[in-house]
Design a protein around this motif. Structure first.
Motif, PDB file in Angstrom:
ATOM      1  N   ASP A  30       2.770  -3.436   0.520  1.00 26.13           N
ATOM      2  CA  ASP A  30       2.178  -2.154   0.146  1.00 26.13           C
ATOM      3  C   ASP A  30       0.656  -2.192   0.101  1.00 26.13           C
ATOM      4  OD1 ASP A  30       4.754  -1.338  -0.144  1.00 26.13           O
ATOM      5  OD2 ASP A  30       4.710  -1.173  -2.312  1.00 26.13           O
ATOM      6  N   SER A  48       2.738   3.741  -8.122  1.00 24.58           N
ATOM      7  CA  SER A  48       2.330   4.451  -6.906  1.00 24.58           C
ATOM      8  C   SER A  48       2.400   5.940  -7.171  1.00 24.58           C
ATOM      9  CB  SER A  48       3.228   4.066  -5.729  1.00 24.58           C
ATOM     10  OG  SER A  48       4.567   4.444  -5.988  1.00 24.58           O
ATOM     11  N   ILE A  57      -1.327   3.140  -4.289  1.00 22.40           N
ATOM     12  CA  ILE A  57      -0.450   2.086  -4.795  1.00 22.40           C
ATOM     13  C   ILE A  57      -1.330   1.184  -5.647  1.00 22.40           C
ATOM     14  CG2 ILE A  57       1.031   0.142  -4.201  1.00 22.40           C
ATOM     15  CD1 ILE A  57       1.286   1.537  -1.402  1.00 22.40           C
TER      16      ILE A  57
END
Length: 131
Positions: A30, A48, A57
């Protein structure tokens, strides 16, 4: 009844153990940067969301490593195309690393530690526009 409790306890323990390495994978996938190898697993928090046309995030954690070691680690992981801001006082040390993959995809790594403490706090945030 006792047998069921024992099975449930073993399943809960297995799930807790399996979740620890998974947290490291989430940050790498991520955020685009790994979690420090000396991160304290119980301190890892992932959030997030969306807002004002961007997605974000955030991964925060504490590392059982000295401040200088953590800063060096993230300087190596982000490479050359970064902006670095460092502040320190008698009680606090702080480094902010800004890493841009593209104008619409930015990563911030904020590293903080109290002077004389072994644990270092890290907050990694990625803001990006989904295309």
């Amino acid at each position: 009844m006792r047998c069921t409790r024992g099975i449930l306890a073993r399943i809960a323990l297995a799930m807790a153990i399996a979740a620890v390495p998974t947290s490291h994978v989430f940050a790498l996938d991520d955020i685009g940067l790994p979690i420090h190898p000396k991160a304290i697993p119980s301190s890892i928090v992932r959030n997030s969301g969306k807002g004002e046309g961007t997605n974000w995030i955030q991964v925060t954690f504490k590392a059982n490593a000295p401040y200088g070691e953590v800063v060096k680690y993230y300087k190596e992981k982000t490479g050359r195309n970064v902006e670095i801001s460092q502040l320190s006082s008698e009680t606090l040390m702080n480094t902010l690393i800004l890493f841009k993959k593209a104008p619409q995809d930015q990563i911030n790594v904020n590293i903080v530690s109290k002077v004389g403490k072994k644990a270092t706090e890290v907050e990694m945030t990625r803001n990006y526009v989904k295309q």
